[in-house]
Write an enzyme that holds these catalytic residues in place. Structure first.
Site, short mmCIF file in Angstrom:
data_model
loop_
_atom_site.label_atom_id
_atom_site.label_comp_id
_atom_site.label_asym_id
_atom_site.label_seq_id
_atom_site.Cartn_x
_atom_site.Cartn_y
_atom_site.Cartn_z
N SER A 283 0.82 -1.17 0.04
CA SER A 283 0.10 -0.14 0.18
C SER A 283 1.00 1.25 -0.01
O SER A 283 2.15 1.09 0.27
CB SER A 283 -0.81 0.14 1.38
OG SER A 283 -1.63 1.19 1.46
N TYR B 140 -2.28 -1.53 10.32
CA TYR B 140 -2.24 -1.45 8.94
C TYR B 140 -1.07 -1.03 8.63
O TYR B 140 -0.02 -1.69 7.67
CB TYR B 140 -3.41 -0.78 8.20
CG TYR B 140 -3.43 -0.92 6.90
CD1 TYR B 140 -4.38 -2.15 6.31
CD2 TYR B 140 -3.14 -0.02 5.98
CE1 TYR B 140 -4.54 -2.04 5.10
CE2 TYR B 140 -3.16 0.04 4.67
CZ TYR B 140 -3.90 -1.08 4.10
OH TYR B 140 -4.13 -1.38 2.85
P1 NAD Z 1 -11.39 -6.34 -0.11
O1 NAD Z 1 -12.04 -6.01 1.22
O2 NAD Z 1 -12.27 -5.98 -1.74
O3 NAD Z 1 -11.27 -7.83 -0.42
C1 NAD Z 1 -10.32 -8.52 0.62
C2 NAD Z 1 -10.27 -9.91 0.30
O4 NAD Z 1 -9.57 -10.54 1.17
C3 NAD Z 1 -11.47 -10.79 0.06
O5 NAD Z 1 -11.43 -11.67 -1.13
C4 NAD Z 1 -11.75 -11.41 1.27
O6 NAD Z 1 -12.59 -12.60 1.08
C5 NAD Z 1 -10.28 -11.75 1.67
N1 NAD Z 1 -10.00 -12.08 2.95
C6 NAD Z 1 -10.62 -11.47 4.23
N2 NAD Z 1 -10.30 -12.04 5.28
C7 NAD Z 1 -9.48 -13.08 4.78
C8 NAD Z 1 -9.08 -14.28 5.51
N3 NAD Z 1 -9.26 -14.24 6.82
N4 NAD Z 1 -8.62 -15.45 4.79
C9 NAD Z 1 -8.68 -15.27 3.54
N5 NAD Z 1 -8.93 -14.24 2.69
C10 NAD Z 1 -9.74 -13.05 3.59
O7 NAD Z 1 -10.11 -5.36 -0.27
P2 NAD Z 1 -9.25 -4.60 -1.38
O8 NAD Z 1 -9.48 -3.37 -1.05
O9 NAD Z 1 -9.40 -5.29 -2.63
O10 NAD Z 1 -7.73 -4.94 -0.81
C11 NAD Z 1 -6.98 -6.11 -1.16
C12 NAD Z 1 -5.55 -5.63 -0.63
O11 NAD Z 1 -4.99 -4.51 -1.26
C13 NAD Z 1 -5.26 -5.51 0.64
O12 NAD Z 1 -4.08 -6.19 1.15
C14 NAD Z 1 -5.32 -4.26 1.06
O13 NAD Z 1 -4.62 -3.73 2.28
C15 NAD Z 1 -4.60 -3.74 -0.33
N6 NAD Z 1 -4.93 -2.12 -0.67
C16 NAD Z 1 -6.08 -1.64 -0.78
C17 NAD Z 1 -6.37 -0.50 -1.31
C18 NAD Z 1 -7.63 0.18 -1.41
O14 NAD Z 1 -7.59 1.31 -1.62
N7 NAD Z 1 -8.80 -0.59 -1.72
C19 NAD Z 1 -5.23 0.39 -1.23
C20 NAD Z 1 -3.82 0.08 -0.97
C21 NAD Z 1 -3.76 -1.36 -0.59
#
Ligand code: NAD
Length: 260
Positions: free
Chosen positions: A142, A155
């Site tokens: 991130s 985080y």
């Molecule tokens: P999201 O909430 O849309 O998806 C999260 C995923 O993780 C889902 O598929 C969920 O089923 C899975 N998950 C949750 N708990 C779990 C567990 N215990 N075991 C297995 N799977 C599990 O999230 P997102 O926004 O797509 O984020 C994905 C990644 O990208 C994360 O690591 C997040 O930190 C990172 N990220 C997101 C953003 C953003 O703006 N959305 C920015 C920077 C980094």
């Protein structure tokens, strides 16, 4: 015909992980989807990817909060498709609260899923990649792996840690045809971001609209959320031979956030 590559994408039932799974399937890879949602909910997504791209796709509900779940995911992938060529450590959760109110169990859960799961999956994947002399490990960190924001202690700590893991393993496997990189997204419009808006509003005493404008996109000079397609495209490129010299890198996709 050369054998299809196999990709495991953690947390790919939704959001960025799903965008990456789609981009890798579009490159002709067999894909292991993972997440915690029920099979019945993910089946249309699984079947849709398989049909659209003519690859094999399975969904594994392994809970990655504990090491046994991570090992089960990697073992299941090998049993179904053979060795894992591309590992994307994407699963992550967020919690927003001031340090003095930050729940201990949220700290632990965020460290377990956002950092330790990547360690255990990488540890499981590397021996086979070394044997075959080829592998790609892509960690979804991130902008919060590079800089901090208040109220996100667990985080930010986990994502900084993930960059440390990325660089260390990249050095260890550099001569084995394996690259290890981190993608550092800024704000991407996904369920994870949507869910934290009310929490941030509460922590900062703002309305939800103010949070979007003055907190989230305030950090992003483009004033636009990044898209899951943009993250997927970069992950797909990192998985090619053309990306063989990119390793140990933290690659921002953050609309200029960390340039400031
Ligand atoms: P999201 O909430 O849309 O998806 C999260 C995923 O993780 C889902 O598929 C969920 O089923 C899975 N998950 C949750 N708990 C779990 C567990 N215990 N075991 C297995 N799977 C599990 O999230 P997102 O926004 O797509 O984020 C994905 C990644 O990208 C994360 O690591 C997040 O930190 C990172 N990220 C997101 C953003 C953003 O703006 N959305 C920015 C920077 C980094």
């Amino acid at each position: 015909m050369t054998k299809r590559k196999t990709a495991v994408v953690t947390g790919s039932s939704s959001g960025i992980g799903l965008g990456i799974a789609q981009a890798l399937a579009a490159k002709g890879m067999n894909v292991v989807l993972n997440g915690i949602e029920p099979e019945v909910q993910i089946e249309p997504i699984r079947a849709g990817l398989a049909t659209e791209f003519g690859v094999d796709v399975i969904y594994d509900r392994a809970n990655l909060m504990d090491p046994a779940g991570v090992v089960a995911l990697m073992t299941g992938a090998e049993a179904r498709f053979g060795p894992v060529d591309v590992l994307v450590n994407n699963a992550g959760i967020q919690h927003v609260a001031p340090i003095e109110d930050f729940p201990d169990e949220k700290w632990q859960a965020i460290l377990n899923l956002n950092l330790s799961a990547a360690f255990f999956a990488t540890k499981a994947a590397v021996p086979g990649m070394k044997t075959r002399g080829w592998g790609r490990i892509i960690n979804i960190a991130s902008a919060h792996g590079l800089v901090a924001s208040p109220y996100k202690s667990a985080y930010v700590a986990a994502k900084h840690g993930l960059l440390g893991l990325t660089k260390t393993v990249a050095l260890e496997v550099a001569e084995n045809g394996i690259t290890v990189n981190a993608i550092c997204p800024g704000y991407v419009w996904t369920p994870l971001v949507e869910k934290q808006i009310p929490e941030t509003a509460k922590a900062r005493g703002m309305t939800e609209e103010e949070v979007k404008r003055d907190v989230l996109l305030a950090a992003q000079p483009t004033k636009k959320f990044a898209t899951v397609g943009q993250i997927g495209a970069l992950a797909a490129f990192l998985a090619t031979d053309d990306a063989a010299s990119i390793t140990g890198a933290a690659l921002p996709v953050d609309g200029g956030w960390t340039a400031q």
